[in-house]
Scaffold this active site. Structure first.
Site, short mmCIF file in Angstrom:
data_model
loop_
_atom_site.label_atom_id
_atom_site.label_comp_id
_atom_site.label_asym_id
_atom_site.label_seq_id
_atom_site.Cartn_x
_atom_site.Cartn_y
_atom_site.Cartn_z
N HIS A 1 0.80 -1.23 0.00
CA HIS A 1 0.00 0.00 0.00
C HIS A 1 0.83 1.28 0.00
CE1 HIS A 1 0.97 -0.26 4.29
NE2 HIS A 1 0.67 1.02 4.37
C1 UD1 Z 1 -1.73 5.43 6.35
C2 UD1 Z 1 -0.36 5.86 6.87
C3 UD1 Z 1 0.64 4.74 6.64
C4 UD1 Z 1 0.15 3.44 7.23
C5 UD1 Z 1 -1.24 3.11 6.72
C6 UD1 Z 1 -1.74 1.89 7.43
C7 UD1 Z 1 0.10 8.28 6.66
C8 UD1 Z 1 0.87 9.28 5.93
N1 UD1 Z 1 0.12 7.03 6.15
O1 UD1 Z 1 -1.60 5.27 4.96
O2 UD1 Z 1 1.85 5.07 7.26
O3 UD1 Z 1 1.04 2.40 6.87
O4 UD1 Z 1 -2.12 4.21 6.98
O5 UD1 Z 1 -2.86 1.33 6.90
O6 UD1 Z 1 -0.51 8.58 7.66
N2 UD1 Z 1 -8.76 5.13 2.16
C9 UD1 Z 1 -10.02 4.63 2.13
N3 UD1 Z 1 -10.60 4.30 3.32
C10 UD1 Z 1 -9.98 4.46 4.52
C11 UD1 Z 1 -8.69 5.01 4.52
C12 UD1 Z 1 -8.08 5.32 3.35
O7 UD1 Z 1 -10.62 4.46 1.08
O8 UD1 Z 1 -10.57 4.13 5.57
C13 UD1 Z 1 -8.09 5.44 0.88
C14 UD1 Z 1 -8.43 6.82 0.37
O9 UD1 Z 1 -8.44 6.77 -1.02
C15 UD1 Z 1 -7.24 7.65 0.83
C16 UD1 Z 1 -6.11 6.64 0.73
O10 UD1 Z 1 -6.70 5.40 1.06
O11 UD1 Z 1 -7.08 8.78 0.07
C17 UD1 Z 1 -4.96 6.94 1.61
O12 UD1 Z 1 -5.36 7.02 2.96
P1 UD1 Z 1 -4.45 7.79 4.04
O13 UD1 Z 1 -5.10 7.77 5.36
O14 UD1 Z 1 -4.04 9.11 3.48
O15 UD1 Z 1 -3.10 6.97 4.08
P2 UD1 Z 1 -2.85 5.40 3.99
O16 UD1 Z 1 -2.36 5.04 2.65
O17 UD1 Z 1 -4.01 4.64 4.55
#
Ligand code: UD1
Length: 375
Positions: free
Chosen positions: A206
């Site tokens: 991811h």
């Molecule tokens: C975040 C952490 C990462 C961690 C990961 C664990 C940061 C910078 N990154 O990454 O270090 O390893 O969590 O899982 O804080 N999204 C959904 N549903 C959700 C959450 C996310 O659809 O419940 C999708 C959305 O498109 C979003 C993308 O995932 O834009 C990224 O989510 P984000 O919370 O920015 O970072 P992660 O990639 O989840």
């Protein structure tokens, strides 16, 4: 005696797993601690948040900020604005943050500006790669914290090199392993134990570096496709990765997979894709996997503890102890290297390792004892 009021912060999936044992330990001393659980809502999908709370019996948050996704500055800023209101209202004596996600950074910055002491659990990890958002989050959070709880001696050295006083650094061990030890037997006994008889590879992927770039992702998928000709791959995919697979039109590498119908026959060398899994199901898959391919941080540590070979699809790791002492090998993103190291494990030449010091299920107890002595 006045109780110590602690705000515990969670935002993302791995945070829930890390906060649980600390909250449970503080609960044993309710005469001394008053706890408030704040969930920023950085992760909000049922599979990324709600089911995890239920799975490990984490109490429902006292405050839910509902921030959701967004660009880094936007997400961090929104959390800060809402968390500041909570701090002003609740007036905590301590803000406790875990890990290295945007919620960790945002709440630390907010607390520091309000002169509230911060405890950072999992301090001092460094990948020395500032293109990772987590590296920035780690450096800033550590520089603002009054209690820096580390998982290994390497982390202590990193902090001292950055000028942090040794008096603030406490080597307490690995908090994720507290939770793993607590739930290992339960996970091993759950419905999917029949997987034991089938050799498979467990995959997580991811990181933005790996999944947001079309060519980087294709390169990794080609390697995985080759590996899946020798052994089936199970992939509980993060929403970010599922989205990118669609954006780039890479569905051809995958087939939908339902764990309830464990059936690799006719998988046609496609990667078996499922939604993110609850903690216990994921742990069960990890315990029974032949080996694990990952770009996650926590999974490198969990496989080291379990003695399961792990190949990390990244150029650097902030958890070098898993390579030096554990079962982890950093394979980078080179297609041939990923394939070759995988084939070595498939042919029975996986790396052996040992469990690092203080990864023993007693980390939360050490942390809370330190609070009791010093706060
Ligand atoms: C975040 C952490 C990462 C961690 C990961 C664990 C940061 C910078 N990154 O990454 O270090 O390893 O969590 O899982 O804080 N999204 C959904 N549903 C959700 C959450 C996310 O659809 O419940 C999708 C959305 O498109 C979003 C993308 O995932 O834009 C990224 O989510 P984000 O919370 O920015 O970072 P992660 O990639 O989840």
């Amino acid at each position: 005696m006045k109780k110590i009021k602690v705000i515990n912060v969670v935002g993302c999936r791995p945070n829930f797993i890390k906060i649980l044992p600390i909250m449970n330990e503080m609960n044993k001393h309710q005469e001394q601690f008053k706890q408030i659980l704040v969930h920023t809502g950085q992760h909000y999908d049922g599979a990324m948040s709600k089911t995890l709370f239920e799975d490990i019996y984490l109490p429902q948050p006292d405050v839910y900020l509902g921030i959701g996704s967004g660009a880094h500055a936007e997400q961090t800023a929104k959390i800060m604005i809402e968390f500041e209101k909570v701090c002003i209202d609740k007036k905590p004596d301590l803000v406790l943050v875990v890990g290295d996600v945007n919620s960790t950074l945002a709440c630390s910055l907010t607390a520091a500006k309000l002169c509230i002491p911060i405890a950072h659990v999992e301090a001092g990890l460094r990948s020395f790669d500032r293109s990772m958002p987590e590296e920035i989050n780690r450096i800033v959070t550590d520089s603002l914290s009054s209690f820096l709880f580390t998982t290994c001696r390497d982390a202590d050295k990193n902090l001292k090199r950055e000028g942090i006083s040794g008096k603030k650094i406490y080597f307490v061990g690995n908090i994720m392993i507290d939770t793993l030890i607590k739930f290992k037997a339960k996970a091993a006994a759950n419905t999917w134990k029949k997987m034991k008889n089938i050799d498979y590879v467990l995959l997580t992927l991811h990181r933005p570096n790996n999944v947001d770039d079309k060519h980087a992702l294709e390169n990794i998928l080609e390697a995985l496709h080759e590996i899946s000709k020798r052994m089936p791959i199970i992939f509980p995919a993060h929403p970010r990765t599922q989205k990118q697979i669609k954006v780039f039109g890479y569905e051809k590498y995958f087939r939908p997979f339902d764990l309830k119908q464990i059936n690799f026959i006719n998988s046609k060398n496609l990667i078996n894709l499922t939604n993110p899994l609850p903690y216990l199901e994921f742990l069960n898959l990890m315990i029974n996997a032949k080996f694990v391919l990952t770009d996650s941080g926590g999974v490198q540590e969990e496989t080291t503890f379990l003695g399961i070979s792990c190949l990390t699809i990244r150029e650097s790791t902030e958890r070098p102890i898993t390579v030096a002492e554990g079962t982890n090998i950093l394979v980078g993103t080179d297609k041939e290297r990923i394939i070759n190291e995988s084939l070595k494990i498939i042919s029975g030449r996986g790396k052996m390792g040992k469990v690092p010091k203080f990864w023993d299920g007693k980390t939360a107890k050490r942390i809370v004892n330190i609070f009791k002595k010093t706060l």
